[in-house]
Design a protein around this motif. Structure first.
Motif, PDB file in Angstrom:
ATOM      1  N   THR A 192     -33.303  13.955  25.806  1.00  0.00           N
ATOM      2  CA  THR A 192     -33.676  12.879  24.891  1.00  0.00           C
ATOM      3  C   THR A 192     -33.176  13.165  23.481  1.00  0.00           C
ATOM      4  N   LEU A 193     -33.346  14.416  23.020  1.00  0.00           N
ATOM      5  CA  LEU A 193     -32.887  14.792  21.680  1.00  0.00           C
ATOM      6  C   LEU A 193     -31.376  14.624  21.551  1.00  0.00           C
ATOM      7  N   ASP A 194     -30.646  14.993  22.606  1.00  0.00           N
ATOM      8  CA  ASP A 194     -29.186  14.855  22.580  1.00  0.00           C
ATOM      9  C   ASP A 194     -28.792  13.379  22.503  1.00  0.00           C
ATOM     10  N   ALA A 195     -29.501  12.555  23.263  1.00  0.00           N
ATOM     11  CA  ALA A 195     -29.188  11.123  23.266  1.00  0.00           C
ATOM     12  C   ALA A 195     -29.441  10.516  21.888  1.00  0.00           C
ATOM     13  N   ILE A 196     -30.524  10.949  21.243  1.00  0.00           N
ATOM     14  CA  ILE A 196     -30.828  10.437  19.902  1.00  0.00           C
ATOM     15  C   ILE A 196     -29.708  10.792  18.921  1.00  0.00           C
ATOM     16  N   SER A 197     -29.259  12.061  18.977  1.00  0.00           N
ATOM     17  CA  SER A 197     -28.217  12.499  18.048  1.00  0.00           C
ATOM     18  C   SER A 197     -26.868  11.849  18.327  1.00  0.00           C
ATOM     19  N   ASN A 198     -26.646  11.401  19.559  1.00  0.00           N
ATOM     20  CA  ASN A 198     -25.370  10.800  19.936  1.00  0.00           C
ATOM     21  C   ASN A 198     -25.283   9.305  19.627  1.00  0.00           C
TER      22      ASN A 198
END
Length: 486
Positions: free
Chosen positions: A29-35
């Motif tokens: 989820t954190l990666d998706a937010i940053s992307n």
């Protein structure tokens, strides 16, 4: 999560922020937010909302919308528009996107966008950890608090109920179980996974008086003393049992039951007319007759169910959905400030739904003749085919009475029948102009005649007069005495 037969305008990646603090948010989820540079969040009222960073929230939609359905529709519309504008966006929701997230369901069902849903930790994981139970082995049923009365029908528990965000929701849940003893245990779980987490053990009777519910409140019900909606479920099962095991019930058809349906309907009308607003005990007859009429409806649905045609669920869903459609001033944005506007809207919607070509379409021809005439006249009047007032309708009674007299003189039975029908039709027309329901008026007059005649019978018995042997003059004298006494 999208329909391959439709062209999409953009892509929405949907992530969940877990049940509480940042420790429950997954790395994916954190990666998706940053992307993603274009981010949206359902509500900022969540402990981990700050992880999304700069994002557009939909808190304003909750404030402005009248219903939750309006909320979900507006959120979906805005997200689709954003996806069309930017090509790819991110949508963050509390908990897991796949658990009790109506906005996600609406969005995924919209063919205009491609949805990618990432798994996330749900509040259910924390809840069952706190309760110390395996929901699968325990057979726990998950229920939406807004739909408790229908979704939990026939169930004793165990149940886990979410969307219990206000005390009025808890009250509605409690009122849905009339046969509860009140001492059944209930666990209220609030703000799970946050520093303010609270778990309160209470009873069914105190459910809506123990805590101040908020948007992070849910409840666990181990077992109820009475099933939700148990009476209706039990009644439905009884109709099935009688249909299967009673010889008389097995022989019945839709057609053979028509006379009983009419009979029970008339008995309801009788009970309504005997109802006394000042005497509560007069309700008992109406309760009984309404039950008899309800059984006729259930009987027909049971026959249809066994024939594989439809079920009681179809009947109930049908009337529910129709009433919602026909009340756009309650469930939509249509304005209706008086009863006449409501009726006009109802008729217009009904006409559009049925695709009718005549004003008389939908008027039941099997209803009693006076009511049939009344409704046919009323329909014709709606398109302007009517006298402007009762002064135009009243002379028709004299005219039709004269024509009936002439027909009687000829001895032509067919003509007599025809002219008598015209006279009755003219009388109904006068009643309609006077805003009097002819069926009800005739019923009152018949009751009055019956009451007076029964008193004549009593007087005759008291004076040892034989009703069969007395001439008309004697009976008329008794009749006049009864009228004077009244």
């Amino acid at each position: 999560m999208t329909d391959p037969d439709h062209d999409t305008v953009g892509r929405v990646t949907i992530v969940g922020l877990g049940p509480g603090g940042p420790q429950y948010v997954t790395q994916q989820t954190l990666d998706a937010i940053s992307n993603h540079s274009h981010r949206f969040i359902r509500t900022t009222r969540h402990p981990s909302a700050s992880l999304v960073g700069v994002a557009t929230s939909f808190d304003d939609v909750y404030e402005a919308a009248d219903t939750f359905a309006d909320v979900y529709a507006e959120i979906t519309q805005r997200l689709v528009a954003a996806a069309a504008e930017h090509g790819e966006i991110l949508y963050a929701v509390p908990g897991s996107p796949l658990v009790l997230e109506r906005s996600v369901r609406h969005l995924c069902n919209d063919p205009r966008v491609e949805c990618i849903v990432l798994p996330a930790m749900s509040f259910l994981d924390v809840a069952f950890a706190r309760l110390g139970i395996d929901p699968v082995e325990a057979g726990v049923r998950l229920i939406d608090g807004h739909e408790f009365a229908t979704a939990a029908a026939g169930d004793h528990g165990p149940m886990f109920v979410a969307h219990t965000h206000a005390n009025w929701v808890l009250s509605d849940i409690k009122l849905a179980v009339e046969g509860a003893t009140g001492d059944e245990p209930v666990v209220i779980l609030q703000r799970l996974g946050t520093p303010d987490e609270e778990i309160v053990h209470t009873t069914w009777a105190e459910l809506d008086r123990t805590v101040e519910a908020d948007h992070l409140t849910c409840i666990y019900i181990p077992r109820l003393g009475s099933a939700v909606g148990e009476s209706l479920v039990r009644f439905h099962q009884l109709a099935r049992t009688l249909r299967e095991q009673c010889p008389w019930d097995r022989e019945q058809t839709h057609q053979s039951l028509v006379k009983y349906l009419l009979e029970e309907t008339y008995e309801v009308v009788d009970a309504l007319q005997l109802l006394d607003p000042e005497v509560a005990s007069s309700d008992s007859a109406l309760i009984e007759e309404l039950g008899d009429l309800l059984y006729q409806i259930e009987f027909h649905a049971t026959i249809a169910e066994q024939d594989g045609r439809f079920t009681m669920v179809d009947v109930v869903d049908g009337i529910h959905d129709k009433l919602v459609r026909r009340h756009p001033h309650v469930f939509g944005s249509v304005q209706a400030d008086d009863a006449d506007t409501v009726v006009a809207n109802w008729d217009a919607i009904k006409h559009a739904e049925k695709g009718r070509t005549s004003v008389f379409d939908g008027v039941a021809m099997s209803q009693p003749s006076l009511s049939y005439a009344y409704h046919v006249q009323r329909k014709a009047a709606k398109v302007g085919f009517d006298w402007p007032d009762v002064d135009g309708a009243l002379p028709k009674i004299v005219e039709e009475a004269t024509e009936l007299t002439d027909a009687i003189a000829t001895g032509d039975r067919g003509r007599i029948d025809d002219e008598l029908g015209d006279l009755l039709f003219a009388v109904v027309n006068v009643a309609r102009h006077l805003d009097i329901e002819p069926e009800a008026a005739l019923r009152v007059a018949t009751h009055k005649f019956r009451r007076r005649f029964e008193r004549v019978e009593q007087l005759a018995a008291e004076r040892q007069i034989s009703m069969n042997d007395a001439d008309l003059a004697v009976l008329d004298e008794l009749w006049d005495q009864v009228k004077k006494a009244e």
